[in-house]
Enzyme design. Structure first.
Site, PDB file in Angstrom:
ATOM      1  N   ASP A  28       1.128  -1.429  -0.091  1.00  0.00           N
ATOM      2  CA  ASP A  28      -0.011   0.148   0.137  1.00  0.00           C
ATOM      3  C   ASP A  28       0.792   1.233  -0.136  1.00  0.00           C
ATOM      4  O   ASP A  28       1.430   1.585   0.953  1.00  0.00           O
ATOM      5  CB  ASP A  28      -1.188  -0.143   1.476  1.00  0.00           C
ATOM      6  CG  ASP A  28      -1.907   1.085   0.820  1.00  0.00           C
ATOM      7  OD1 ASP A  28      -1.596   2.252   0.181  1.00  0.00           O
ATOM      8  OD2 ASP A  28      -3.209   0.512   1.281  1.00  0.00           O
ATOM      9  N   SER A  68      -7.426   4.372  -1.237  1.00  0.00           N
ATOM     10  CA  SER A  68      -7.410   2.960  -1.288  1.00  0.00           C
ATOM     11  C   SER A  68      -8.771   2.508  -1.812  1.00  0.00           C
ATOM     12  O   SER A  68      -7.717   1.432  -2.365  1.00  0.00           O
ATOM     13  CB  SER A  68      -6.625   2.934   0.248  1.00  0.00           C
ATOM     14  OG  SER A  68      -5.317   3.093   0.954  1.00  0.00           O
ATOM     15  N   ASN A  73     -13.172   6.388  -0.084  1.00  0.00           N
ATOM     16  CA  ASN A  73     -13.176   5.552   1.840  1.00  0.00           C
ATOM     17  C   ASN A  73     -14.417   6.023   2.120  1.00  0.00           C
ATOM     18  O   ASN A  73     -14.551   5.295   3.086  1.00  0.00           O
ATOM     19  CB  ASN A  73     -12.091   6.524   1.679  1.00  0.00           C
ATOM     20  CG  ASN A  73     -10.578   4.957   1.669  1.00  0.00           C
ATOM     21  OD1 ASN A  73     -11.294   4.372   0.975  1.00  0.00           O
ATOM     22  ND2 ASN A  73      -9.328   5.394   2.361  1.00  0.00           N
ATOM     23  N   ASP A 106       2.221   2.797   3.586  1.00  0.00           N
ATOM     24  CA  ASP A 106       1.571   3.890   3.315  1.00  0.00           C
ATOM     25  C   ASP A 106       1.235   4.527   4.683  1.00  0.00           C
ATOM     26  O   ASP A 106       1.201   5.903   4.614  1.00  0.00           O
ATOM     27  CB  ASP A 106       0.106   3.437   2.896  1.00  0.00           C
ATOM     28  CG  ASP A 106      -0.796   4.115   3.024  1.00  0.00           C
ATOM     29  OD1 ASP A 106      -0.942   4.825   1.571  1.00  0.00           O
ATOM     30  OD2 ASP A 106      -2.062   4.201   3.930  1.00  0.00           O
ATOM     31  N   HIS A 143       1.988   8.478   5.332  1.00  0.00           N
ATOM     32  CA  HIS A 143       1.329   9.677   5.515  1.00  0.00           C
ATOM     33  C   HIS A 143       1.989   9.704   6.887  1.00  0.00           C
ATOM     34  O   HIS A 143       1.414  11.503   6.655  1.00  0.00           O
ATOM     35  CB  HIS A 143      -0.106   8.475   5.878  1.00  0.00           C
ATOM     36  CG  HIS A 143      -0.928   8.205   5.064  1.00  0.00           C
ATOM     37  ND1 HIS A 143      -1.525   9.618   4.232  1.00  0.00           N
ATOM     38  CD2 HIS A 143      -1.672   7.057   4.379  1.00  0.00           C
ATOM     39  CE1 HIS A 143      -2.105   9.470   3.578  1.00  0.00           C
ATOM     40  NE2 HIS A 143      -2.470   7.606   3.262  1.00  0.00           N
ATOM     41  N   ASP A 203      -1.015   0.669  -4.406  1.00  0.00           N
ATOM     42  CA  ASP A 203      -2.521   0.899  -4.865  1.00  0.00           C
ATOM     43  C   ASP A 203      -2.049   2.386  -4.746  1.00  0.00           C
ATOM     44  O   ASP A 203      -3.365   2.510  -5.883  1.00  0.00           O
ATOM     45  CB  ASP A 203      -3.395   0.816  -3.850  1.00  0.00           C
ATOM     46  CG  ASP A 203      -2.400   1.225  -2.411  1.00  0.00           C
ATOM     47  OD1 ASP A 203      -1.417   1.334  -2.207  1.00  0.00           O
ATOM     48  OD2 ASP A 203      -3.705   1.169  -2.075  1.00  0.00           O
ATOM     49  N   HIS A 215      -2.230  11.330  -0.342  1.00  0.00           N
ATOM     50  CA  HIS A 215      -2.911  10.752  -1.915  1.00  0.00           C
ATOM     51  C   HIS A 215      -4.465  10.946  -2.108  1.00  0.00           C
ATOM     52  O   HIS A 215      -4.895  11.053  -1.279  1.00  0.00           O
ATOM     53  CB  HIS A 215      -2.094   9.713  -2.018  1.00  0.00           C
ATOM     54  CG  HIS A 215      -3.083   7.955  -1.412  1.00  0.00           C
ATOM     55  ND1 HIS A 215      -3.981   7.885  -1.189  1.00  0.00           N
ATOM     56  CD2 HIS A 215      -2.297   8.315  -0.006  1.00  0.00           C
ATOM     57  CE1 HIS A 215      -4.113   7.000  -0.231  1.00  0.00           C
ATOM     58  NE2 HIS A 215      -3.230   7.179   0.731  1.00  0.00           N
TER      59      HIS A 215
END
Ligand code: NAG
Ligand code: NAG
Ligand code: NAG
Ligand code: NAG
Ligand code: NAG
Length: 459
Positions: A55, A93, A114, A215, A219, A262, A376
């Protein structure tokens, strides 16, 4: 003149004979090849397929650090590296995972972000609420690869992979540990890879492993942080264990292994600016407001739509689109659950949650004031949103740097390697067909045989 004509005629005759003879010679061998292929299909299945999703692994994470990543380097020497994978819009995601597993754009599979709101069912999709995302009704528009595989008798195991727990058309894969945001995503990558090797030794044909850590760190600390680079080195040593273990149990050259991401990650940092929509619009004019960060969607009341739209136009830091104005190449606007207004932040801007109980997710008041190190979700023309495709195994060429592919291309790659039919999808076969070894062999064998026959005929 006459001599020349006769000469031409002779050459034509020779060519005709060569052509006829090559056809005659070629025929049995083509038949034999077809027969042996269908015999192979009946007796043995295609090689097993292992798919690893990292991820948030941006397209350039390997290249900028490759001297420190020996396992990735070895993997790529023996396999295929796409220059990058073009993400979908939004590069978030759940929409991305669903495109990876179905081969269709978000407007087709219907997982638009999401966070979503279904007005008709009055249902909320909130990726942090397991019950809400596990409702079957979100997931019935496009068939995931593990269902296509199961339909064709391939046994699938998925480890923390999206909504493998949700039945599609009443079907579930053999084994699924579903994704749950509550579980700490930094859990051991080595453990996940161990599960992969164990399942590949059993009778699973398709094994899909999800790894979240890159991921989370992207972040928190940003894509250019030392923390991120260290996490990338950790994944490399885990990959080294995986490849070593596969070699130990003698499956390394029998399994097709694909490593994908992803989406990418864009640094936000100190200079980033937060956009508060409360500064522009009145809560009385809207019915629902959904999401935060790179994109938000708004359902105004019918009579306030133009007012809200105009209030958001030409402001600093974001674009606003009426549903019908959303660019076609986002492949988003025709989704069933698209709301009336779409707001897309410019890079380096962050859309704060609306201060109201009409906001989904709720209770975000001031929560997003803490700027993350990276985000993202931006449109796919922002290069930092690109991700990776690395692959090796009996189905792939060796040491090939391949032109960029798109996220919608992955599903057809999976079905091809599993030797099962694809459902309708948005992938392009022309964009990926050159990466496979068998295609090359079949073609080159054919021309070798034809060429040898021609030579024999000439002599
Ligand atoms: C999430 O919900 C689904 C469906 O209700 C359930 O099968 C699954 O076990 C849940 N996951 C967790 C971690 O609670
Ligand atoms: C989670 O989603 C379910 C189903 O939509 C809902 O009933 C429940 O209230 C939600 N839980 C929380 C904590 O929001
Ligand atoms: C949110 O932040 C603003 C500005 O910093 C402040 O005025 C407001 O009181 C805060 N709201 C809550 C509920 O904390
Ligand atoms: C990306 O696409 C959007 C929508 O078409 C456009 O407004 C924007 O200028 C583009 N950005 C770049 C960096 O090309
Ligand atoms: C994507 O594929 C779906 C399913 O085949 C199809 O309905 C849709 O028109 C395709 N979209 C594009 C942009 O090709």
């Amino acid at each position: 003149m006459k001599e020349l004509n006769r000469g031409t005629w002779n050459i034509r005759l020779v060519l005709l004979v060569i052509f006829a003879m090559s056809l005659l010679c070629e025929l049995p061998s083509v038949q034999a090849r077809r027969a042996s292929k269908s015999k192979k299909r009946a007796n043995e299945k295609s090689p097993k397929l292992l798919v690893i999703m990292l991820d948030g692994w941006r397209w350039d994470y390997y290249d900028r650090q490759k001297d420190e990543l020996p396992a990735f380097s070895k993997f790529l020497q023996e396999g295929v590296q796409a220059k990058w994978v073009e993400p979908v819009f939004p590069s978030i995601s759940y929409p991305s995972w669903t495109t990876i597993s179905t081969g269709v754009y978000p407007e087709v599979h219907g997982i638009l972000s999401n966070y979503m709101f279904d007005q008709h069912l009055q249902a909320v999709f909130d990726y942090k609420n397991n019950t809400s995302v596990s409702m079957e009704h979100w997931w019935q528009n496009a068939e995931p690869i593990w269902i296509t595989a199961t339909r064709h008798g391939r046994k699938a195991l998925l480890n923390r992979w999206s909504r493998c727990d949700v039945p599609f058309d009443g079907i579930k894969p053999e084994t699924c540990v579903s994704y749950d945001d509550v579980v700490d995503g930094t859990g051991s990558t080595v453990d996940a890879f161990r599960i992969a090797v164990e399942s590949l030794q059993q009778d699973y044909d398709l094994v899909m492993i999800y790894i979240e850590t890159i991921d989370l760190i992207g972040h928190e600390y940003g894509p250019d942080s030392p923390e991120l680079m260290e996490a990338v080195r950790h994944i490399d040593s885990a990959l080294s264990f995986l490849l070593g273990d596969m070699q130990k149990v003698n499956i390394d050259d029998k399994v097709n292994t694909i490593i994908i991401g992803d989406h990418g990650m864009k640094a936000l940092g100190e200079s980033a600016k937060i956009v508060y929509l409360n500064d522009y619009i009145n809560v009385c004019d809207i019915y629902k407001i959904v999401g935060k960060g790179p994109i938000m969607t708004i359902e105004p009341y019918a009579q306030t739509k133009v007012k809200v739209y105009q209030a958001l136009q030409y402001q600093e830091g974001f674009d606003v689109y009426l549903r019908e104005e959303i660019p076609e190449d986002f492949h988003y606007k025709n989704g069933k659950l698209v709301l009336e207004l779409l707001i897309v932040a410019h890079p380096n801007y962050y859309l704060s949650g609306f201060d109201s109980d009409k906001q989904i997710p709720e209770n975000l008041v001031n929560a997003s004031d803490k700027i993350e190190g990276g985000i993202h979700g931006y449109p796919d023309n922002i290069t930092e949103m690109r991700t990776i495709f690395y692959a090796k195994g009996p189905g792939f060429k060796n040491g090939l740097i391949h032109p960029p592919i798109k996220m919608v291309d992955l599903y057809q790659i999976f079905t091809y390697l599993l030797d099962i039919p694809s459902r309708p999808n948005n992938g392009s076969w022309a964009r990926v067909s050159e990466m496979f070894s068998s295609a090359r062999e079949t073609v080159s064998n054919f021309w070798m045989v034809t060429f040898s026959i021609c030579l024999i005929n000439l002599v």
